[in-house]
Design an enzyme around this catalytic site. Structure first.
Site, PDB file in Angstrom:
ATOM      1  N   LYS A  78       0.831  -1.212   0.000  1.00 44.29           N
ATOM      2  CA  LYS A  78       0.000   0.000   0.000  1.00 44.29           C
ATOM      3  C   LYS A  78       0.865   1.262   0.000  1.00 44.29           C
ATOM      4  O   LYS A  78       0.611   2.190  -0.770  1.00 44.29           O
ATOM      5  CB  LYS A  78      -0.932   0.014   1.227  1.00 44.29           C
ATOM      6  CG  LYS A  78      -1.872  -1.182   1.318  1.00 44.29           C
ATOM      7  CD  LYS A  78      -2.861  -1.049   2.471  1.00 44.29           C
ATOM      8  CE  LYS A  78      -2.252  -1.091   3.867  1.00 44.29           C
ATOM      9  NZ  LYS A  78      -1.601  -2.370   4.216  1.00 44.29           N
ATOM     10  N   ARG A 122      -9.563   0.616   9.156  1.00 50.34           N
ATOM     11  CA  ARG A 122      -9.231  -0.775   9.463  1.00 50.34           C
ATOM     12  C   ARG A 122     -10.322  -1.457  10.274  1.00 50.34           C
ATOM     13  O   ARG A 122     -10.166  -2.622  10.635  1.00 50.34           O
ATOM     14  CB  ARG A 122      -7.941  -0.821  10.271  1.00 50.34           C
ATOM     15  CG  ARG A 122      -6.674  -1.013   9.433  1.00 50.34           C
ATOM     16  CD  ARG A 122      -5.518  -0.838  10.381  1.00 50.34           C
ATOM     17  NE  ARG A 122      -4.333  -1.553  10.070  1.00 50.34           N
ATOM     18  CZ  ARG A 122      -3.223  -1.008   9.561  1.00 50.34           C
ATOM     19  NH1 ARG A 122      -3.202   0.243   9.201  1.00 50.34           N
ATOM     20  NH2 ARG A 122      -2.143  -1.738   9.409  1.00 50.34           N
ATOM     21  N   ARG A 139      11.573  -6.579   5.050  1.00 50.51           N
ATOM     22  CA  ARG A 139      11.446  -5.130   5.254  1.00 50.51           C
ATOM     23  C   ARG A 139      11.960  -4.733   6.637  1.00 50.51           C
ATOM     24  O   ARG A 139      12.605  -3.706   6.806  1.00 50.51           O
ATOM     25  CB  ARG A 139       9.961  -4.732   5.093  1.00 50.51           C
ATOM     26  CG  ARG A 139       9.708  -3.242   5.241  1.00 50.51           C
ATOM     27  CD  ARG A 139       8.297  -2.868   4.837  1.00 50.51           C
ATOM     28  NE  ARG A 139       7.328  -3.033   5.914  1.00 50.51           N
ATOM     29  CZ  ARG A 139       6.023  -2.760   5.797  1.00 50.51           C
ATOM     30  NH1 ARG A 139       5.542  -2.339   4.646  1.00 50.51           N
ATOM     31  NH2 ARG A 139       5.201  -2.913   6.815  1.00 50.51           N
ATOM     32  N   ARG A 173      11.715  -1.416  11.843  1.00 50.83           N
ATOM     33  CA  ARG A 173      10.373  -1.460  12.450  1.00 50.83           C
ATOM     34  C   ARG A 173      10.221  -2.712  13.291  1.00 50.83           C
ATOM     35  O   ARG A 173      10.288  -3.830  12.780  1.00 50.83           O
ATOM     36  CB  ARG A 173       9.311  -1.477  11.341  1.00 50.83           C
ATOM     37  CG  ARG A 173       8.802  -0.102  10.992  1.00 50.83           C
ATOM     38  CD  ARG A 173       7.715  -0.177   9.946  1.00 50.83           C
ATOM     39  NE  ARG A 173       6.469  -0.768  10.429  1.00 50.83           N
ATOM     40  CZ  ARG A 173       5.335  -0.757   9.754  1.00 50.83           C
ATOM     41  NH1 ARG A 173       5.298  -0.180   8.572  1.00 50.83           N
ATOM     42  NH2 ARG A 173       4.251  -1.317  10.251  1.00 50.83           N
ATOM     43  N   ARG A 213      -0.813  -9.198  13.495  1.00 49.13           N
ATOM     44  CA  ARG A 213      -1.372  -8.140  12.641  1.00 49.13           C
ATOM     45  C   ARG A 213      -2.318  -8.742  11.607  1.00 49.13           C
ATOM     46  O   ARG A 213      -3.354  -8.154  11.286  1.00 49.13           O
ATOM     47  CB  ARG A 213      -0.241  -7.351  11.974  1.00 49.13           C
ATOM     48  CG  ARG A 213       0.380  -6.360  12.966  1.00 49.13           C
ATOM     49  CD  ARG A 213       1.812  -6.057  12.634  1.00 49.13           C
ATOM     50  NE  ARG A 213       1.983  -5.224  11.470  1.00 49.13           N
ATOM     51  CZ  ARG A 213       3.126  -5.169  10.763  1.00 49.13           C
ATOM     52  NH1 ARG A 213       4.159  -5.893  11.108  1.00 49.13           N
ATOM     53  NH2 ARG A 213       3.213  -4.365   9.732  1.00 49.13           N
TER      54      ARG A 213
END
Ligand code: AMP
Length: 190
Positions: A14, A89, A128, A134, A146
């Site tokens: 996204k 969400r 990532r 992160r 998640r």
């Protein structure tokens, strides 16, 4: 005015695609995850509040998230349109967004979903996490949580937007360029 939601599981692409659409169509990109991370980095009260949820891979409560999103939109009164990335969400967030846009004489043009298999996404996110630092991308358990949050609270939005005739899904497993091309073709038709 083209107001678009970029929809999909964590890691679906996204953010990457939002950057592309932002350039191509001159839209304002609002990523709620980025706004929360900015607030954490700058040690604001909002950041302190959101951090515990984000570290676990849980969703931040609706009331806080909705208020934050609305104030981000209000910062851009002359925007030609928005790309909402990572918002809404939950059904409550979606209903709040509809009401908020209507109050401002705006509406949603489309929800564009990037569809990618969870096992592919786990590998993408772990990769990532190595570069981004992160914390929520570095631990498979947090990543799976998640997805659980997504499947339980976010997936119902697919029907919510289908009922409005605004839901479009594309295969998010291709190259960045081919997905960008498909998305921009969709946006041009809106
Ligand atoms: P993201 O960058 O979109 O993957 O979001 C990272 C984290 O920020 C999520 O796992 C949530 O903890 C929080 N977050 C971002 N957007 C929302 C939202 N719309 N509602 C609740 N929590 C959110």
């Amino acid at each position: 005015m083209k107001n678009i939601i970029l929809f999909g599981k964590p890691g679906a692409g996204k953010g990457t695609q939002a950057e592309f659409l932002k350039e191509a169509f001159g839209l304002v990109h609002i990523s709620t995850g980025d706004v929360f991370r900015f607030n954490i980095k700058n040690q604001t009260p909002l950041g302190a509040m959101a951090k515990g949820y984000m570290d676990k891979g849980d969703l931040v409560p609706d009331a806080v998230t909705i208020q934050m999103l609305e104030s981000e939109v209000d910062k851009h009164s002359n925007a030609p349109g928005f790309i909402f990335d990572g918002f809404p969400r939950t059904t409550a967030q979606a209903a709040a967004l509809d009401a908020f846009l209507e109050k401002k004489g705006m509406q949603l043009a489309a929800t564009l979903a990037l569809d990618v298999d969870e096992n592919v996404l786990v590998q993408r996110l772990l990769e990532r996490g190595k570069g981004s630092g992160r914390a929520d991308d570095q631990d498979e358990e947090k990543i799976r949580n998640r997805f659980a949050e997504y499947n339980q609270k976010t997936a119902p939005l697919i029907d919510y937007y289908k009922k409005q005739g605004k839901f479009h899904s594309i295969d998010g497993a291709g190259t960045i360029e081919s997905i960008a091309m498909q998305l921009s073709n969709l946006v041009e038709q809106l």
